[in-house]
Design an enzyme around this catalytic site. Structure first.
Site, PDB file in Angstrom:
ATOM      1  N   ASP A  10      -4.000   5.901   5.863  1.00 33.25           N
ATOM      2  CA  ASP A  10      -3.790   4.784   4.960  1.00 33.25           C
ATOM      3  C   ASP A  10      -2.275   4.669   4.760  1.00 33.25           C
ATOM      4  O   ASP A  10      -1.540   5.631   5.009  1.00 33.25           O
ATOM      5  CB  ASP A  10      -4.502   5.087   3.630  1.00 33.25           C
ATOM      6  CG  ASP A  10      -4.241   4.040   2.590  1.00 33.25           C
ATOM      7  OD1 ASP A  10      -4.323   2.839   2.916  1.00 33.25           O
ATOM      8  OD2 ASP A  10      -3.924   4.406   1.440  1.00 33.25           O
ATOM      9  N   LEU A  11      -1.801   3.515   4.336  1.00 34.97           N
ATOM     10  CA  LEU A  11      -0.350   3.321   4.185  1.00 34.97           C
ATOM     11  C   LEU A  11       0.093   3.463   2.718  1.00 34.97           C
ATOM     12  O   LEU A  11       0.779   4.428   2.354  1.00 34.97           O
ATOM     13  CB  LEU A  11       0.027   1.927   4.715  1.00 34.97           C
ATOM     14  CG  LEU A  11       1.501   1.546   4.598  1.00 34.97           C
ATOM     15  CD1 LEU A  11       2.372   2.425   5.480  1.00 34.97           C
ATOM     16  CD2 LEU A  11       1.696   0.073   4.990  1.00 34.97           C
ATOM     17  N   ASP A  12      -0.336   2.488   1.890  1.00 33.73           N
ATOM     18  CA  ASP A  12       0.132   2.433   0.509  1.00 33.73           C
ATOM     19  C   ASP A  12      -0.391   3.635  -0.276  1.00 33.73           C
ATOM     20  O   ASP A  12      -1.597   3.842  -0.386  1.00 33.73           O
ATOM     21  CB  ASP A  12      -0.358   1.140  -0.160  1.00 33.73           C
ATOM     22  CG  ASP A  12       0.197  -0.110   0.521  1.00 33.73           C
ATOM     23  OD1 ASP A  12       1.415  -0.183   0.694  1.00 33.73           O
ATOM     24  OD2 ASP A  12      -0.606  -0.996   0.880  1.00 33.73           O
ATOM     25  N   THR A  18       4.457   2.046  -2.188  1.00 37.15           N
ATOM     26  CA  THR A  18       4.490   0.605  -2.430  1.00 37.15           C
ATOM     27  C   THR A  18       3.597   0.179  -3.588  1.00 37.15           C
ATOM     28  O   THR A  18       3.648  -0.977  -4.001  1.00 37.15           O
ATOM     29  CB  THR A  18       4.018  -0.160  -1.168  1.00 37.15           C
ATOM     30  OG1 THR A  18       2.981   0.606  -0.570  1.00 37.15           O
ATOM     31  CG2 THR A  18       5.136  -0.399  -0.189  1.00 37.15           C
ATOM     32  N   LYS A  47      -6.291   0.017  -6.162  1.00 40.53           N
ATOM     33  CA  LYS A  47      -5.837   0.892  -5.062  1.00 40.53           C
ATOM     34  C   LYS A  47      -6.760   0.765  -3.862  1.00 40.53           C
ATOM     35  O   LYS A  47      -7.974   0.949  -3.980  1.00 40.53           O
ATOM     36  CB  LYS A  47      -5.832   2.347  -5.522  1.00 40.53           C
ATOM     37  CG  LYS A  47      -4.532   2.768  -6.168  1.00 40.53           C
ATOM     38  CD  LYS A  47      -4.505   4.293  -6.281  1.00 40.53           C
ATOM     39  CE  LYS A  47      -3.286   4.776  -7.011  1.00 40.53           C
ATOM     40  NZ  LYS A  47      -3.377   6.221  -7.278  1.00 40.53           N
ATOM     41  N   GLY A  48      -6.185   0.452  -2.713  1.00 43.57           N
ATOM     42  CA  GLY A  48      -6.973   0.385  -1.482  1.00 43.57           C
ATOM     43  C   GLY A  48      -7.789  -0.882  -1.328  1.00 43.57           C
ATOM     44  O   GLY A  48      -8.453  -1.076  -0.321  1.00 43.57           O
ATOM     45  N   ARG A  51      -6.346  -7.873  -0.796  1.00 40.66           N
ATOM     46  CA  ARG A  51      -5.646  -8.838  -1.659  1.00 40.66           C
ATOM     47  C   ARG A  51      -6.631  -9.789  -2.348  1.00 40.66           C
ATOM     48  O   ARG A  51      -6.565 -10.010  -3.558  1.00 40.66           O
ATOM     49  CB  ARG A  51      -4.661  -9.645  -0.794  1.00 40.66           C
ATOM     50  CG  ARG A  51      -3.641 -10.418  -1.597  1.00 40.66           C
ATOM     51  CD  ARG A  51      -2.754 -11.237  -0.668  1.00 40.66           C
ATOM     52  NE  ARG A  51      -2.175 -10.447   0.404  1.00 40.66           N
ATOM     53  CZ  ARG A  51      -1.605 -10.963   1.499  1.00 40.66           C
ATOM     54  NH1 ARG A  51      -1.533 -12.268   1.648  1.00 40.66           N
ATOM     55  NH2 ARG A  51      -1.104 -10.183   2.434  1.00 40.66           N
ATOM     56  N   SER A 116      -4.966   0.613   7.449  1.00 43.89           N
ATOM     57  CA  SER A 116      -4.547   0.064   6.151  1.00 43.89           C
ATOM     58  C   SER A 116      -5.155  -1.306   5.893  1.00 43.89           C
ATOM     59  O   SER A 116      -5.327  -2.097   6.817  1.00 43.89           O
ATOM     60  CB  SER A 116      -3.015  -0.069   6.132  1.00 43.89           C
ATOM     61  OG  SER A 116      -2.597  -0.843   5.035  1.00 43.89           O
ATOM     62  N   ALA A 117      -5.438  -1.588   4.617  1.00 47.44           N
ATOM     63  CA  ALA A 117      -5.930  -2.913   4.229  1.00 47.44           C
ATOM     64  C   ALA A 117      -4.820  -3.949   4.189  1.00 47.44           C
ATOM     65  O   ALA A 117      -5.079  -5.148   4.119  1.00 47.44           O
ATOM     66  CB  ALA A 117      -6.567  -2.822   2.839  1.00 47.44           C
ATOM     67  N   SER A 118      -3.581  -3.491   4.248  1.00 49.75           N
ATOM     68  CA  SER A 118      -2.458  -4.412   4.018  1.00 49.75           C
ATOM     69  C   SER A 118      -2.151  -5.285   5.221  1.00 49.75           C
ATOM     70  O   SER A 118      -2.103  -4.828   6.359  1.00 49.75           O
ATOM     71  CB  SER A 118      -1.206  -3.621   3.649  1.00 49.75           C
ATOM     72  OG  SER A 118      -0.106  -4.506   3.534  1.00 49.75           O
ATOM     73  N   ASN A 120       0.717  -6.618   5.319  1.00 48.42           N
ATOM     74  CA  ASN A 120       2.174  -6.450   5.408  1.00 48.42           C
ATOM     75  C   ASN A 120       2.553  -5.109   6.030  1.00 48.42           C
ATOM     76  O   ASN A 120       3.713  -4.685   5.938  1.00 48.42           O
ATOM     77  CB  ASN A 120       2.780  -6.535   4.004  1.00 48.42           C
ATOM     78  CG  ASN A 120       2.606  -7.909   3.383  1.00 48.42           C
ATOM     79  OD1 ASN A 120       3.100  -8.897   3.917  1.00 48.42           O
ATOM     80  ND2 ASN A 120       1.882  -7.993   2.276  1.00 48.42           N
ATOM     81  N   LYS A 147     -12.321  -1.961   2.865  1.00 48.67           N
ATOM     82  CA  LYS A 147     -12.813  -0.662   2.403  1.00 48.67           C
ATOM     83  C   LYS A 147     -13.598  -0.917   1.114  1.00 48.67           C
ATOM     84  O   LYS A 147     -13.172  -1.762   0.336  1.00 48.67           O
ATOM     85  CB  LYS A 147     -11.637   0.271   2.100  1.00 48.67           C
ATOM     86  CG  LYS A 147     -10.743   0.552   3.316  1.00 48.67           C
ATOM     87  CD  LYS A 147      -9.469   1.282   2.886  1.00 48.67           C
ATOM     88  CE  LYS A 147      -8.490   1.370   4.056  1.00 48.67           C
ATOM     89  NZ  LYS A 147      -7.196   1.965   3.714  1.00 48.67           N
ATOM     90  N   GLU A 171      -6.265   9.495   2.813  1.00 50.10           N
ATOM     91  CA  GLU A 171      -6.484   8.375   1.894  1.00 50.10           C
ATOM     92  C   GLU A 171      -6.215   8.756   0.439  1.00 50.10           C
ATOM     93  O   GLU A 171      -6.538   9.862   0.021  1.00 50.10           O
ATOM     94  CB  GLU A 171      -7.970   7.962   1.957  1.00 50.10           C
ATOM     95  CG  GLU A 171      -8.256   6.688   2.671  1.00 50.10           C
ATOM     96  CD  GLU A 171      -7.715   5.426   2.014  1.00 50.10           C
ATOM     97  OE1 GLU A 171      -7.314   5.470   0.843  1.00 50.10           O
ATOM     98  OE2 GLU A 171      -7.696   4.396   2.681  1.00 50.10           O
ATOM     99  N   ASP A 172      -5.678   7.794  -0.320  1.00 53.63           N
ATOM    100  CA  ASP A 172      -5.451   8.041  -1.752  1.00 53.63           C
ATOM    101  C   ASP A 172      -6.387   7.228  -2.637  1.00 53.63           C
ATOM    102  O   ASP A 172      -6.307   7.332  -3.856  1.00 53.63           O
ATOM    103  CB  ASP A 172      -3.999   7.716  -2.142  1.00 53.63           C
ATOM    104  CG  ASP A 172      -3.719   6.222  -2.111  1.00 53.63           C
ATOM    105  OD1 ASP A 172      -4.223   5.545  -1.174  1.00 53.63           O
ATOM    106  OD2 ASP A 172      -3.034   5.727  -3.005  1.00 53.63           O
TER     107      ASP A 172
HETATM  108  C1  BG6 Z   1      -3.753  -1.699   0.234  1.00 49.78           C
HETATM  109  C2  BG6 Z   1      -3.210  -1.497  -1.158  1.00 49.78           C
HETATM  110  O1  BG6 Z   1      -3.193  -0.756   1.093  1.00 49.78           O
HETATM  111  O2  BG6 Z   1      -3.446  -2.990   0.732  1.00 49.78           O
HETATM  112  C3  BG6 Z   1      -3.695  -2.610  -2.078  1.00 49.78           C
HETATM  113  O3  BG6 Z   1      -3.613  -0.243  -1.659  1.00 49.78           O
HETATM  114  C4  BG6 Z   1      -3.366  -3.965  -1.464  1.00 49.78           C
HETATM  115  O4  BG6 Z   1      -3.091  -2.467  -3.344  1.00 49.78           O
HETATM  116  C5  BG6 Z   1      -3.957  -4.057  -0.064  1.00 49.78           C
HETATM  117  O5  BG6 Z   1      -3.895  -5.017  -2.272  1.00 49.78           O
HETATM  118  C6  BG6 Z   1      -3.648  -5.392   0.614  1.00 49.78           C
HETATM  119  O6  BG6 Z   1      -2.269  -5.481   0.830  1.00 49.78           O
HETATM  120  P1  BG6 Z   1      -1.511  -6.801   1.238  1.00 49.78           P
HETATM  121  O7  BG6 Z   1      -0.119  -6.338   1.570  1.00 49.78           O
HETATM  122  O8  BG6 Z   1      -2.197  -7.374   2.429  1.00 49.78           O
HETATM  123  O9  BG6 Z   1      -1.568  -7.737   0.074  1.00 49.78           O
HETATM  124 MG    MG Z   2      -3.714   3.637  -0.428  1.00 54.16          MG
END
Ligand code: BG6
Ligand code: MG
Length: 211
Positions: A10-12, A18, A47-48, A51, A116-118, A120, A147, A171-172
């Site tokens: 996982d990233l964040d 972040t 968390k996790g 968006r 990662s779910a992000s 970004n 997730k 994972e956190d």
């Molecule tokens: C997860 C974070 O890694 O990514 C969440 O823990 C975040 O807080 C999610 O909402 C989505 O990220 P992003 O950058 O696509 O808005």
């Molecule tokens: Mg995380």
């Protein structure tokens, strides 16, 4: 730590700190658009979480509803603030031991994927200067189910050419550990057994896993 062929991170909150920037952007949205003060305790629920789902949780907390179009605009607004806050991210934001642990695993021949779910994730990894340490990158742009669905980690194992049972997930978040276990992987919880009861083992940070 069990013997593994692949490691999915996982990233964040695992590699980079972040979470504070996500929190500040959601807090600003809650203040400016939804008329309530979003607390650090409430932020734990995000968390996790993707968006779109994060905004749904904020709307539930505020007792308000928005049309799908308005929700998309609110997500864009939050993301623009978040992107602004991470645009000059650099290696000083790496969590303790993260880069060193990735290198340690690579030196042992363990394959590495992001999970990662992000959406970004790539610019963040580039800013941190660690994108080259990953053999595969599965992020929010490559999955359709958030997730605790295991999709992001199963795609990570597949991209590495490995059986999920040969992979560990780091994972956190509660939802992330749930996803790892649902995918048949070993789960290393970055956090306490109270916060992450489903994880197979717990560490405070990746630095605890350094040789
Ligand atoms: C997860 C974070 O890694 O990514 C969440 O823990 C975040 O807080 C999610 O909402 C989505 O990220 P992003 O950058 O696509 O808005
Ligand atoms: Mg995380």
């Amino acid at each position: 730590m069990k013997d593994i062929k692949g490691a999915i991170f996982d990233l964040d909150g695992v590699i980079v700190d972040t979470a504070k920037y996500h929190y500040l952007a959601w807090k600003r949205l809650a203040n400016e658009e939804l008329g309530f003060d979003f607390t650090p305790e409430q932020n734990e629920m995000l968390k996790g979480v993707s968006r779109v789902r994060s905004l749904e949780i904020l709307l539930e907390l505020s007792g308000q509803t928005r049309t799908p179009e308005e929700q998309a605009e609110l997500c864009d607004k939050k993301n623009a603030w978040y992107v602004e806050s991470i645009k000059s991210i650099d290696e000083s934001e790496l969590l303790k031991g993260a880069k060193e642990y990735l290198i340690q695993l690579r030196n042992k021949g363990v394959l590495i994927s992001l999970g990662s779910a992000s959406k970004n994730a790539v610019p963040i990894l580039e800013g941190l200067g660690i994108v080259d340490l990953f053999d595969a990158i599965i992020d929010g742009n490559k999955v359709s189910k958030a997730k605790p669905d295991p999709e992001v980690f199963l795609k990570g194992a597949e991209a590495l050419g490995l059986d999920p049972a040969d992979c560990a997930v780091f994972e956190d978040s509660y939802a992330g550990v749930q996803a790892a276990k649902a995918g048949g992987m070993y789960a290393v919880g970055i956090g306490t057994p109270e916060a992450l009861p489903l994880a197979d083992e717990h560490v405070a940070g990746l630095y605890e896993l350094l040789d």
